[in-house]
Design a protein around this motif. Structure first.
Motif, PDB file in Angstrom:
ATOM      1  N   VAL A 199       0.856  -1.196   0.000  1.00 48.40           N
ATOM      2  CA  VAL A 199       0.000   0.000   0.000  1.00 48.40           C
ATOM      3  C   VAL A 199       0.885   1.237   0.000  1.00 48.40           C
ATOM      4  O   VAL A 199       1.856   1.317   0.761  1.00 48.40           O
ATOM      5  N   PHE A 200       0.558   2.190  -0.870  1.00 43.09           N
ATOM      6  CA  PHE A 200       1.221   3.489  -0.849  1.00 43.09           C
ATOM      7  C   PHE A 200       0.160   4.535  -0.546  1.00 43.09           C
ATOM      8  O   PHE A 200      -0.701   4.829  -1.385  1.00 43.09           O
ATOM      9  N   MET A 201       0.182   5.066   0.671  1.00 39.12           N
ATOM     10  CA  MET A 201      -0.793   6.059   1.109  1.00 39.12           C
ATOM     11  C   MET A 201      -0.159   7.445   1.032  1.00 39.12           C
ATOM     12  O   MET A 201       0.882   7.689   1.639  1.00 39.12           O
ATOM     13  N   VAL A 202      -0.800   8.339   0.297  1.00 37.52           N
ATOM     14  CA  VAL A 202      -0.264   9.689   0.124  1.00 37.52           C
ATOM     15  C   VAL A 202      -1.293  10.720   0.556  1.00 37.52           C
ATOM     16  O   VAL A 202      -2.426  10.388   0.903  1.00 37.52           O
ATOM     17  N   GLU A 203      -0.890  11.958   0.522  1.00 36.47           N
ATOM     18  CA  GLU A 203      -1.807  13.051   0.865  1.00 36.47           C
ATOM     19  C   GLU A 203      -2.866  13.213  -0.220  1.00 36.47           C
ATOM     20  O   GLU A 203      -4.059  13.284   0.060  1.00 36.47           O
ATOM     21  N   ASP A 204      -2.421  13.248  -1.482  1.00 36.38           N
ATOM     22  CA  ASP A 204      -3.338  13.426  -2.611  1.00 36.38           C
ATOM     23  C   ASP A 204      -2.707  12.787  -3.845  1.00 36.38           C
ATOM     24  O   ASP A 204      -1.756  13.333  -4.398  1.00 36.38           O
ATOM     25  N   ILE A 205      -3.220  11.652  -4.278  1.00 34.40           N
ATOM     26  CA  ILE A 205      -2.629  10.934  -5.406  1.00 34.40           C
ATOM     27  C   ILE A 205      -2.775  11.738  -6.705  1.00 34.40           C
ATOM     28  O   ILE A 205      -2.072  11.484  -7.690  1.00 34.40           O
ATOM     29  N   GLY A 206      -3.647  12.742  -6.708  1.00 30.72           N
ATOM     30  CA  GLY A 206      -3.807  13.591  -7.886  1.00 30.72           C
ATOM     31  C   GLY A 206      -2.734  14.655  -8.006  1.00 30.72           C
ATOM     32  O   GLY A 206      -2.569  15.248  -9.072  1.00 30.72           O
ATOM     33  N   ASN A 207      -1.981  14.879  -6.921  1.00 31.93           N
ATOM     34  CA  ASN A 207      -0.901  15.857  -6.940  1.00 31.93           C
ATOM     35  C   ASN A 207       0.281  15.276  -7.692  1.00 31.93           C
ATOM     36  O   ASN A 207       0.700  14.150  -7.447  1.00 31.93           O
ATOM     37  N   ARG A 208       0.866  16.057  -8.584  1.00 30.82           N
ATOM     38  CA  ARG A 208       1.935  15.563  -9.447  1.00 30.82           C
ATOM     39  C   ARG A 208       3.106  15.005  -8.653  1.00 30.82           C
ATOM     40  O   ARG A 208       3.706  13.995  -9.025  1.00 30.82           O
ATOM     41  N   PHE A 209       3.451  15.637  -7.545  1.00 29.66           N
ATOM     42  CA  PHE A 209       4.560  15.186  -6.710  1.00 29.66           C
ATOM     43  C   PHE A 209       4.331  13.753  -6.229  1.00 29.66           C
ATOM     44  O   PHE A 209       5.188  12.882  -6.369  1.00 29.66           O
ATOM     45  N   LYS A 237       3.996  11.101  -9.228  1.00 29.98           N
ATOM     46  CA  LYS A 237       5.278  10.735  -9.829  1.00 29.98           C
ATOM     47  C   LYS A 237       5.982   9.668  -8.989  1.00 29.98           C
ATOM     48  O   LYS A 237       6.508   8.675  -9.523  1.00 29.98           O
ATOM     49  N   ILE A 238       5.998   9.859  -7.669  1.00 26.22           N
ATOM     50  CA  ILE A 238       6.607   8.855  -6.793  1.00 26.22           C
ATOM     51  C   ILE A 238       5.847   7.539  -6.896  1.00 26.22           C
ATOM     52  O   ILE A 238       6.444   6.459  -6.913  1.00 26.22           O
ATOM     53  N   ALA A 239       4.522   7.644  -6.969  1.00 27.63           N
ATOM     54  CA  ALA A 239       3.685   6.436  -7.074  1.00 27.63           C
ATOM     55  C   ALA A 239       4.054   5.614  -8.301  1.00 27.63           C
ATOM     56  O   ALA A 239       4.139   4.381  -8.249  1.00 27.63           O
ATOM     57  N   ARG A 240       4.282   6.284  -9.429  1.00 23.46           N
ATOM     58  CA  ARG A 240       4.631   5.570 -10.655  1.00 23.46           C
ATOM     59  C   ARG A 240       5.990   4.878 -10.531  1.00 23.46           C
ATOM     60  O   ARG A 240       6.168   3.750 -11.003  1.00 23.46           O
ATOM     61  N   PHE A 272      -2.920   2.232  -4.275  1.00 18.30           N
ATOM     62  CA  PHE A 272      -2.704   3.644  -3.971  1.00 18.30           C
ATOM     63  C   PHE A 272      -3.948   4.233  -3.326  1.00 18.30           C
ATOM     64  O   PHE A 272      -5.074   3.926  -3.725  1.00 18.30           O
ATOM     65  N   CYS A 273      -3.745   5.113  -2.348  1.00 18.58           N
ATOM     66  CA  CYS A 273      -4.882   5.774  -1.706  1.00 18.58           C
ATOM     67  C   CYS A 273      -4.459   7.140  -1.192  1.00 18.58           C
ATOM     68  O   CYS A 273      -3.282   7.396  -0.947  1.00 18.58           O
ATOM     69  N   SER A 274      -5.442   8.032  -1.035  1.00 14.91           N
ATOM     70  CA  SER A 274      -5.200   9.401  -0.558  1.00 14.91           C
ATOM     71  C   SER A 274      -5.822   9.576   0.824  1.00 14.91           C
ATOM     72  O   SER A 274      -6.980   9.209   1.039  1.00 14.91           O
ATOM     73  N   ASN A 275      -5.053  10.156   1.747  1.00 16.43           N
ATOM     74  CA  ASN A 275      -5.614  10.398   3.082  1.00 16.43           C
ATOM     75  C   ASN A 275      -6.054  11.848   3.296  1.00 16.43           C
ATOM     76  O   ASN A 275      -6.608  12.182   4.339  1.00 16.43           O
ATOM     77  N   GLU A 276      -5.792  12.719   2.292  1.00 12.01           N
ATOM     78  CA  GLU A 276      -6.160  14.146   2.374  1.00 12.01           C
ATOM     79  C   GLU A 276      -5.587  14.803   3.637  1.00 12.01           C
ATOM     80  O   GLU A 276      -6.138  15.780   4.141  1.00 12.01           O
ATOM     81  N   ASN A 277      -4.480  14.239   4.152  1.00 13.13           N
ATOM     82  CA  ASN A 277      -3.850  14.729   5.374  1.00 13.13           C
ATOM     83  C   ASN A 277      -4.819  14.725   6.551  1.00 13.13           C
ATOM     84  O   ASN A 277      -4.719  15.541   7.472  1.00 13.13           O
ATOM     85  N   ASN A 278      -5.762  13.768   6.507  1.00 12.37           N
ATOM     86  CA  ASN A 278      -6.834  13.658   7.504  1.00 12.37           C
ATOM     87  C   ASN A 278      -6.620  12.393   8.336  1.00 12.37           C
ATOM     88  O   ASN A 278      -6.548  11.291   7.793  1.00 12.37           O
ATOM     89  N   ASP A 279      -6.543  12.544   9.648  1.00 11.50           N
ATOM     90  CA  ASP A 279      -6.236  11.407  10.521  1.00 11.50           C
ATOM     91  C   ASP A 279      -7.317  10.329  10.496  1.00 11.50           C
ATOM     92  O   ASP A 279      -7.008   9.131  10.453  1.00 11.50           O
ATOM     93  N   LYS A 280      -8.574  10.727  10.525  1.00  9.88           N
ATOM     94  CA  LYS A 280      -9.677   9.755  10.520  1.00  9.88           C
ATOM     95  C   LYS A 280      -9.629   8.902   9.253  1.00  9.88           C
ATOM     96  O   LYS A 280      -9.750   7.669   9.304  1.00  9.88           O
ATOM     97  N   ILE A 335       3.942   5.033   3.608  1.00 10.71           N
ATOM     98  CA  ILE A 335       2.955   6.017   4.057  1.00 10.71           C
ATOM     99  C   ILE A 335       3.536   7.423   4.120  1.00 10.71           C
ATOM    100  O   ILE A 335       4.613   7.639   4.680  1.00 10.71           O
ATOM    101  N   ILE A 336       2.801   8.360   3.529  1.00 12.53           N
ATOM    102  CA  ILE A 336       3.043   9.790   3.768  1.00 12.53           C
ATOM    103  C   ILE A 336       2.002  10.163   4.827  1.00 12.53           C
ATOM    104  O   ILE A 336       0.820  10.336   4.507  1.00 12.53           O
ATOM    105  N   PRO A 337       2.398  10.226   6.089  1.00 14.53           N
ATOM    106  CA  PRO A 337       1.423  10.253   7.186  1.00 14.53           C
ATOM    107  C   PRO A 337       0.757  11.596   7.416  1.00 14.53           C
ATOM    108  O   PRO A 337       1.354  12.651   7.226  1.00 14.53           O
ATOM    109  N   SER A 338      -0.501  11.522   7.849  1.00  9.13           N
ATOM    110  CA  SER A 338      -1.194  12.708   8.344  1.00  9.13           C
ATOM    111  C   SER A 338      -0.692  12.983   9.767  1.00  9.13           C
ATOM    112  O   SER A 338      -0.027  12.133  10.379  1.00  9.13           O
TER     113      SER A 338
END
Length: 341
Positions: A70-80, A83-86, A101-109, A128-131
């Motif tokens: 699993v690669f959890m990021v802040e926003d998978i739509g963000n180019r930064f 690019k790492i995801a690819r 791949f999943c986005s956490n929107e920097n949200n803990d819940k 994980i790019i953690p919230s």
């Protein structure tokens, strides 16, 4: 009536070949096990003909491995992050792994829900790019002997594998670039958070400004306000205030993009007068008029280092390996937006 899914036993019976031989071929180990090319081809042709797909759940139970990360990021739509995801996906594929791949929107819940769901599905590891508030959740994964590698940011009081850049040095260098080019009233626009990467960027900015005998001007916006009227109004107030801001250093690329629209709305000529530097580069900043000076993170190196650590952990118990803490250097790319005054 639903047709029964064929099993390895069915294939072995149909081809008069042992189950072990079938298993080796399906796992790509036919040649390694000295199985003849004719037998390998016969098996591959047959499984394609009957559209056979291994039962991933059964395979996972048998081997203890799901071959899924699993690669959890802040926003998978963000180019930064994309690019790492690819980069991660390509490396994982070569090793026989798939990545979710999943986005956490920097949200803990949201982060906790995603971690719980994927943990229950027995994925092999988390990148994980953690919230901000999920330190305990990361600790629990580590205690469960689940390989975890954090990226971009980490928790200062948690001994965990991570890959980050030297945010302090990168921000200090970018601010010094503006100072060297004649800018005197440099504002720093960032996110209102206690996450380590943003704290280090703010610290690098402040130190550079104060060492030059200048006064810092910092605007920190709550994450949820960035694209809302409240956030836009605060940026407008800063740029049109009486403090005579002549340049801005943005701590993230999405803050920069949102602010460039505001700057052009205020005055189309303002974008040529302001000095502008952004953290994180992308194609938009290269082709914008004027082109935007950027701090470029080493994405290829970052992705490769994340996967190097992850595969090291997958081979051994996480508890057997002392926390690997990789710090990479970023590169400043000077462009038209920060030219000498």
């Amino acid at each position: 009536m639903k047709q029964k899914r064929p099993s390895i036993k069915d294939i072995a019976k149909a081809l008069n070949v042992s189950i072990t031989t079938i298993s080796f071929v399906l796992n790509g180990k036919g040649e390694e096990r000295k199985i003849s090319k004719e037998v390998i081809k016969k098996i591959e042709d047959y499984v394609e003909e009957i559209n056979y797909r291994p039962n991933q759940v059964a395979q996972s139970l048998r081997t203890g491995k799901s071959k899924i990360l699993v690669f959890m990021v802040e926003d998978i739509g963000n180019r930064f992050f994309a690019k790492i995801a690819r980069i991660i996906e390509d490396i994982a594929y070569e090793k026989g792994y798939k990545v979710l791949f999943c986005s956490n929107e920097n949200n803990d819940k949201r982060s906790r829900e995603l971690i719980r769901v994927f943990h229950e599905r027995q994925v092999d590891g988390f990148l994980i790019i953690p919230s901000p508030g999920i330190k305990k959740d990361i600790e629990n994964l580590i205690k469960s002997d689940i390989p975890v590698v954090l990226a971009d940011r980490y928790f200062e009081d948690l001994d965990v594998h991570h890959v980050v850049i030297n945010n302090y040095a990168a921000a200090q260098n970018a601010t010094q670039h503006l100072i060297d080019n004649g800018y005197k009233n440099i504002a720093f626009i960032s996110i209102d958070t206690q996450q380590i990467q943003m704290k280090d960027r703010a610290r690098g900015y402040r130190d550079a400004v104060q060492q030059a005998g200048l006064s810092p001007t910092v605007l920190e916006l709550p994450f949820i306000e960035i694209h809302k009227p409240e956030g836009k109004n605060k940026i407008k107030a800063l740029l049109t205030g009486s403090n005579g801001i002549d340049s801005v250093f943005f701590s993230t690329n999405y803050l920069t993009q949102a602010s460039l629209e505001i700057i052009k709305e205020l005055d189309p000529k303002l974008i040529y007068d302001l000095g502008i530097v952004t953290f994180d580069d992308n194609e938009f900043f290269r082709i914008n008029t004027p082109s935007i000076t950027a701090v470029a993170q080493p994405l290829q190196e970052l992705g490769e280092e994340l996967m190097r650590i992850m595969f090291k952990l997958l081979k051994k118990s996480d508890k057997e390996i002392p926390a690997i803490k990789s710090v990479l250097d970023a590169e400043l790319l000077p462009r038209e937006s920060s030219k000498k005054k």
